[in-house]
Design a protein around this motif. Structure first.
Motif, PDB file in Angstrom:
ATOM      1  N   ILE A 179       2.223  -3.991 -61.204  1.00 33.47           N
ATOM      2  CA  ILE A 179       3.011  -3.349 -62.251  1.00 33.47           C
ATOM      3  C   ILE A 179       3.788  -2.169 -61.663  1.00 33.47           C
ATOM      4  N   GLU A 180       5.092  -2.239 -61.791  1.00 34.50           N
ATOM      5  CA  GLU A 180       5.950  -1.214 -61.195  1.00 34.50           C
ATOM      6  C   GLU A 180       6.384  -0.221 -62.272  1.00 34.50           C
ATOM      7  N   ASP A 181       5.516   0.752 -62.475  1.00 31.71           N
ATOM      8  CA  ASP A 181       5.724   1.680 -63.593  1.00 31.71           C
ATOM      9  C   ASP A 181       6.032   3.095 -63.123  1.00 31.71           C
ATOM     10  N   THR A 218      10.166   6.148 -55.099  1.00 35.64           N
ATOM     11  CA  THR A 218      11.268   5.327 -55.613  1.00 35.64           C
ATOM     12  C   THR A 218      10.869   3.862 -55.413  1.00 35.64           C
ATOM     13  N   TYR A 219      11.631   2.968 -56.029  1.00 26.80           N
ATOM     14  CA  TYR A 219      11.365   1.535 -55.827  1.00 26.80           C
ATOM     15  C   TYR A 219      11.323   1.203 -54.339  1.00 26.80           C
ATOM     16  N   HIS A 220      12.314   1.733 -53.586  1.00 23.95           N
ATOM     17  CA  HIS A 220      12.428   1.383 -52.174  1.00 23.95           C
ATOM     18  C   HIS A 220      11.131   1.641 -51.411  1.00 23.95           C
ATOM     19  N   VAL A 250       8.591 -11.894 -50.145  1.00 24.32           N
ATOM     20  CA  VAL A 250       9.043 -11.056 -51.258  1.00 24.32           C
ATOM     21  C   VAL A 250      10.123 -11.818 -52.030  1.00 24.32           C
ATOM     22  N   VAL A 251       9.690 -12.450 -53.134  1.00 22.10           N
ATOM     23  CA  VAL A 251      10.663 -13.162 -53.978  1.00 22.10           C
ATOM     24  C   VAL A 251      11.182 -12.153 -54.995  1.00 22.10           C
ATOM     25  N   ARG A 252      12.475 -11.927 -55.015  1.00 27.00           N
ATOM     26  CA  ARG A 252      13.034 -10.989 -55.995  1.00 27.00           C
ATOM     27  C   ARG A 252      14.498 -11.329 -56.249  1.00 27.00           C
ATOM     28  N   GLY A 253      15.069 -10.647 -57.221  1.00 24.39           N
ATOM     29  CA  GLY A 253      16.434 -10.946 -57.633  1.00 24.39           C
ATOM     30  C   GLY A 253      17.448 -10.538 -56.582  1.00 24.39           C
ATOM     31  N   GLU A 300      19.944  -8.860 -56.836  1.00 23.52           N
ATOM     32  CA  GLU A 300      20.474  -7.503 -56.962  1.00 23.52           C
ATOM     33  C   GLU A 300      19.839  -6.555 -55.941  1.00 23.52           C
ATOM     34  N   TRP A 301      18.733  -6.970 -55.328  1.00 28.26           N
ATOM     35  CA  TRP A 301      18.079  -6.130 -54.318  1.00 28.26           C
ATOM     36  C   TRP A 301      18.635  -6.337 -52.912  1.00 28.26           C
ATOM     37  N   MET A 302      19.485  -7.324 -52.755  1.00 29.33           N
ATOM     38  CA  MET A 302      20.064  -7.615 -51.427  1.00 29.33           C
ATOM     39  C   MET A 302      20.712  -6.370 -50.821  1.00 29.33           C
ATOM     40  N   THR A 323       2.404 -13.945 -52.270  1.00 33.13           N
ATOM     41  CA  THR A 323       3.582 -13.568 -53.057  1.00 33.13           C
ATOM     42  C   THR A 323       3.144 -12.700 -54.222  1.00 33.13           C
ATOM     43  N   ARG A 324       4.102 -12.065 -54.838  1.00 36.00           N
ATOM     44  CA  ARG A 324       3.754 -11.221 -55.971  1.00 36.00           C
ATOM     45  C   ARG A 324       4.868 -11.207 -56.989  1.00 36.00           C
ATOM     46  N   MET A 325       4.483 -10.998 -58.229  1.00 34.37           N
ATOM     47  CA  MET A 325       5.473 -10.698 -59.236  1.00 34.37           C
ATOM     48  C   MET A 325       5.317  -9.207 -59.488  1.00 34.37           C
ATOM     49  N   ALA A 326       6.433  -8.507 -59.564  1.00 34.79           N
ATOM     50  CA  ALA A 326       6.350  -7.047 -59.638  1.00 34.79           C
ATOM     51  C   ALA A 326       7.210  -6.490 -60.768  1.00 34.79           C
ATOM     52  N   PRO A 327       6.858  -6.807 -61.995  1.00 40.02           N
ATOM     53  CA  PRO A 327       7.707  -6.385 -63.112  1.00 40.02           C
ATOM     54  C   PRO A 327       7.551  -4.910 -63.457  1.00 40.02           C
ATOM     55  N   SER A 328       8.600  -4.365 -64.013  1.00 42.73           N
ATOM     56  CA  SER A 328       8.515  -3.045 -64.625  1.00 42.73           C
ATOM     57  C   SER A 328       8.166  -3.304 -66.088  1.00 42.73           C
ATOM     58  N   PRO A 329       7.253  -2.520 -66.655  1.00 43.14           N
ATOM     59  CA  PRO A 329       6.796  -2.822 -68.026  1.00 43.14           C
ATOM     60  C   PRO A 329       7.787  -2.376 -69.088  1.00 43.14           C
TER      61      PRO A 329
HETATM   62  N1  GLU Z   1      10.214  -3.868 -60.331  1.00 42.41           N
HETATM   63  C1  GLU Z   1      11.302  -4.580 -59.744  1.00 42.41           C
HETATM   64  C2  GLU Z   1      12.139  -5.156 -60.859  1.00 42.41           C
HETATM   65  O1  GLU Z   1      11.711  -5.158 -61.968  1.00 42.41           O
HETATM   66  C3  GLU Z   1      10.731  -5.697 -58.895  1.00 42.41           C
HETATM   67  C4  GLU Z   1      11.606  -6.180 -57.795  1.00 42.41           C
HETATM   68  C5  GLU Z   1      10.704  -6.867 -56.779  1.00 42.41           C
HETATM   69  O2  GLU Z   1      10.218  -7.969 -57.110  1.00 42.41           O
HETATM   70  O3  GLU Z   1      10.487  -6.319 -55.722  1.00 42.41           O
HETATM   71  O4  GLU Z   1      13.236  -5.583 -60.663  1.00 42.41           O
END
Ligand code: GLU
Length: 549
Positions: free
Chosen positions: A73-75, A232-234, A249-252, A254-256, A37-43
């Protein structure tokens, strides 16, 4: 159109192929069932409770299955980036007990699947895009934003779905010569996916929280590579989660809505889908309307994780509460074994909530009381000291000099079958015990109405005359009873209740005067114990001060 030639024109410097990267980042050697799993934050600099909620799910899923949890890190969106956001993020997550096995860290990064910062992966994305162009599955688009906007307006006016698709994808079929001329003229372009989706067809994908997702195929020619050369994010999600070998892929939630795009991109690349885990947004009951609504950055300070640090919540308490709202079986599991390590809980994504999780600060406070009731006095003291050092230097000095006293204060009614549950978080704990410090002592309660000002002074005078710190609890209370009877108050409250005309009040009112004189409050832990901790001198000084009142 010669797609190979086009790919060379657009990405001359890119020499690696998807196969090369498959070799560089081979499947991970992990036991069956292990989740990656991963955490993928935007900074962006704001880390909130929802991030921690998701990160805890990531961390638990990986670590209860013998897998790996990494930080990426999703920058790719330079506009949103905030200096110094990463160290703050790492510190905050670590404070709440979330540490990563690999990925971005304070020194840079570690792990065999990096770089873990998207802006450093441009050539990887471009190699994948080059592959898609070569396959005829992606193409350069030179349409300007204004042109697209004008087209959208026309589409809307005609009652059509807006966007770049089908015949509206004007640059889908440009000739090689035309592309070459535009590129040579220095025109900017993005790369779009050439969608072959059919909206009447449905695809399916696995979601471990929501079950099978089934939605119509995507028809839009979405942008996969921006003018900057970054994805892009996609597209970044698809490439990174494939090459980093993410299984879940655990995410919010809003990505559905973007899942159709992602599924199409995985398919275009010929890669298997990960399992999605779309979690929910945190909601609260709005104090004004009584309605459920999303927690808001503007209205709800409790959304920010800094709030919990500043108030001095034990990280363990916050985590314990999040476990409760993350997994519907957790609370029952905890009741059965109050002392068990939370890491022993069999965490399952299928037990995660799939619709607006309710966040309730009162419930968090209750959980915190339980957590703190199990801590030793020394643990509470150490925590208070660290908290004060960071947020209240004045209290830090005060607490440092009174360690012995504070250890005894925090030890009141600790341990045993029914420990006291009145400590919640550092700020509140300090409020709860501050009367032990002269500089913070104030009268918070009213004197009992049953006792006249004259009697009050008399009670205090007699009390101080008879006060002997060597008395045990019962000898001490005997003296209070004697004063009670002497001054015409009932020694037993029930006698007073039966015959209120016969007495001025009862023993509770008399001891209430003494309690308020010493603690400033009508309610306190056992007064005899409080006095033993305060010491004779302090007790005498408080009584004398009260007599002047
Ligand atoms: N960078 C995306 C966000 O901040 C991450 C979404 C994901 O976990 O794939 O919402």
């Amino acid at each position: 159109m010669d797609h190979d030639k086009l790919a060379e024109l657009l990405f001359r410097d890119i020499t690696k192929t998807p196969e090369d990267y498959e070799k560089i980042y081979p499947p991970r050697d992990l036991p069956e069932g292990a989740m990656v799993t991963r955490m993928a934050p935007s900074p962006t600099g704001f880390i909130h409770l929802g991030n921690l909620y998701g990160a805890l799910a990531d961390e638990r899923l990986a670590h209860t299955t013998g897998g790996v949890c990494f930080l990426r890190i999703e920058d790719t969106d330079e506009k949103r980036e905030v200096e110094g956001a990463i160290p703050v993020l790492l510190d905050t997550l670590s404070y709440f007990g979330i540490d990563f096995d690999e990925g971005a860290n304070k020194e840079g990064e570690s792990g065999a699947y990096g770089p873990y910062t998207q802006s450093k992966r441009a050539d990887i994305y471009q190699a994948m895009v080059k592959y898609l162009v070569r396959q005829g599955k992606a193409y350069p688009c030179f349409m300007s934003e204004e042109e697209i906007e004008a087209m959208r307006e026309e589409q809307k006016a005609a009652g059509l779905d807006p966007g770049v698709y089908g015949k509206y994808a004007r640059h889908r079929n440009l000739s090689y010569e035309e592309v070459e001329a535009r590129v040579k003229a220095g025109e900017e372009f993005v790369i779009r996916l050439r969608s072959e989706g059919d909206p009447s067809k449905y695809f399916t994908a696995a979601d471990a929280i929501r079950g099978t997702i089934s939605m119509p195929e995507n028809v839009q020619d979405v942008v996969i590579l921006k003018k900057t050369g970054l994805p892009t994010y996609h597209f970044a999600h698809v490439v990174d989660d494939h090459l980093m070998r993410t299984t879940h892929v655990v995410r919010g939630e809003e990505w559905m809505a973007s899942v159709p795009i992602h599924v199409q991109l995985f398919e275009a690349m010929g890669w298997p889908l990960p399992v999605f885990c779309h979690n929910t947004v945190l909601m609260k009951i709005d104090e004004e309307t009584g309605q459920k609504r999303k927690l808001s950055k503007r209205k709800d300070p409790e959304l920010s994780l800094e709030y919990y640090k500043k108030q001095g919540y034990f990280p363990e308490a916050v985590r314990e509460y999040l476990m409760i709202i993350l997994n519907s079986d957790y609370e029952e599991w905890r009741l059965a074994d109050p002392l068990a390590d939370y890491r022993d809980f069999p965490f399952s994504p299928s037990k995660m909530s799939d619709s607006g999780t309710l966040f309730d600060l009162n419930k968090l406070n209750d959980v915190s009381k339980d957590v703190l009731a199990r801590k030793s006095a020394a643990e509470i003291y150490d925590f208070m000291l660290d908290w004060a050092e960071e947020y209240h230097p004045d209290l830090f000095r005060l607490f440092s000099g009174k360690k012995d006293m504070l250890l005894r204060v925090f030890d009141i009614d600790r341990g045993g079958e029914k420990p006291r549950k009145d400590l919640v978080y550092a700020e509140q704990i300090f409020g709860f015990i501050k009367y032990f410090f002269d500089e913070h002592f104030v009268y918070e309660s009213e004197w009992p109405a049953e006792v006249s000002a004259e009697d009050r002074r008399e009670i205090l005078k007699r009390y101080i005359e008879g006060y002997d710190p060597a008395d045990d609890n019962s000898a001490w209370f005997e003296k209070i009873r004697a004063i009670t009877a002497d001054l015409g108050y009932a020694v037993k409250p029930k006698d007073y209740k039966k015959n209120p005309g016969m007495y001025k009040g009862h023993v509770g009112h008399v001891s209430g005067v003494i309690r308020i004189a010493i603690t400033g409050r009508a309610n306190s832990p056992d007064l005899w114990t409080v006095q033993q901790i305060m010491g004779e001198q302090a007790v005498r000084a408080r009584i004398e001060k009260a007599m002047e009142n």
